[in-house]
Design a protein around this motif. Structure first.
Motif, PDB file in Angstrom:
ATOM      1  N   TYR A  15       0.473  -1.542  -0.036  1.00 35.18           N
ATOM      2  CA  TYR A  15      -0.066   0.703  -0.186  1.00 35.18           C
ATOM      3  C   TYR A  15       0.847   1.214   0.479  1.00 35.18           C
ATOM      4  O   TYR A  15       0.933   2.250  -0.784  1.00 35.18           O
ATOM      5  CB  TYR A  15      -1.287  -0.583   1.228  1.00 35.18           C
ATOM      6  N   THR A  33      -9.756  -1.278  -3.044  1.00 36.65           N
ATOM      7  CA  THR A  33      -8.242  -1.757  -2.530  1.00 36.65           C
ATOM      8  C   THR A  33      -8.674  -1.243  -0.895  1.00 36.65           C
ATOM      9  O   THR A  33      -9.185  -0.417  -0.315  1.00 36.65           O
ATOM     10  CB  THR A  33      -7.543  -0.422  -2.668  1.00 36.65           C
ATOM     11  N   LYS A  35      -5.871  -0.998   2.126  1.00 35.51           N
ATOM     12  CA  LYS A  35      -4.451  -0.927   2.733  1.00 35.51           C
ATOM     13  C   LYS A  35      -4.002  -1.674   3.536  1.00 35.51           C
ATOM     14  O   LYS A  35      -2.965  -1.745   3.259  1.00 35.51           O
ATOM     15  CB  LYS A  35      -4.772   0.287   4.508  1.00 35.51           C
ATOM     16  N   ILE A  40      -1.700  -4.544  -4.205  1.00 37.24           N
ATOM     17  CA  ILE A  40      -2.341  -3.770  -4.403  1.00 37.24           C
ATOM     18  C   ILE A  40      -2.274  -2.902  -5.697  1.00 37.24           C
ATOM     19  O   ILE A  40      -0.943  -3.158  -6.455  1.00 37.24           O
ATOM     20  CB  ILE A  40      -2.021  -2.644  -3.865  1.00 37.24           C
TER      21      ILE A  40
END
Length: 123
Positions: A15, A33, A35, A40
């Motif tokens: 991330y 997405t 975190k 990602i």
């Protein structure tokens, strides 16, 4: 015929590294997405970038790297300064007095990339 779907970065912190590249390229996080995800996806910004968490760290020079150039209205040197401001580091400055050349930089996890002159700087 085959197409390149993503350019993938193996990394320790997907991330955080994707956030650097989002700021560098103007891409956007995939809408789903989270975190804490181990993968990602960053979309837009020229090419989709995928960041995947791996246990091992970077140990040698990249065998593949991105070459970046400013868009209309920005120069190589302005982009270098902007990238320094978001966490990149200069690895090798290969700019020449006549304006040619490039700057090799490192992202926050040490991946090399180059900043070249924008097309409008060649005029």
């Amino acid at each position: 015929m085959i197409v390149v779907q993503y350019v993938t970065f193996d990394c320790a912190q997907p991330y955080e590294l994707a956030a650097f590249w989002r700021d560098a390229t103007g891409g956007e996080f995939h809408p789903e997405t989270k975190k804490e995800d181990d993968e990602i996806l960053l979309q837009g910004g020229g090419v989709d970038l995928l960041f995947i968490k791996v246990p091992e760290g970077k140990t040698v020079k990249n065998r593949l790297h991105l070459d970046l150039a400013g868009s209309a209205g920005t120069t190589r040197d302005e982009e270098v300064e902007r990238l320094l401001g978001i966490g990149a580091k200069v690895f090798a400055d290969r700019r020449n007095p006549d304006g040619t050349g490039w700057v090799t930089m490192l992202d926050p996890e040490g991946n090399e990339f180059c900043v070249c002159r924008a097309a409008h700087e060649y005029a």
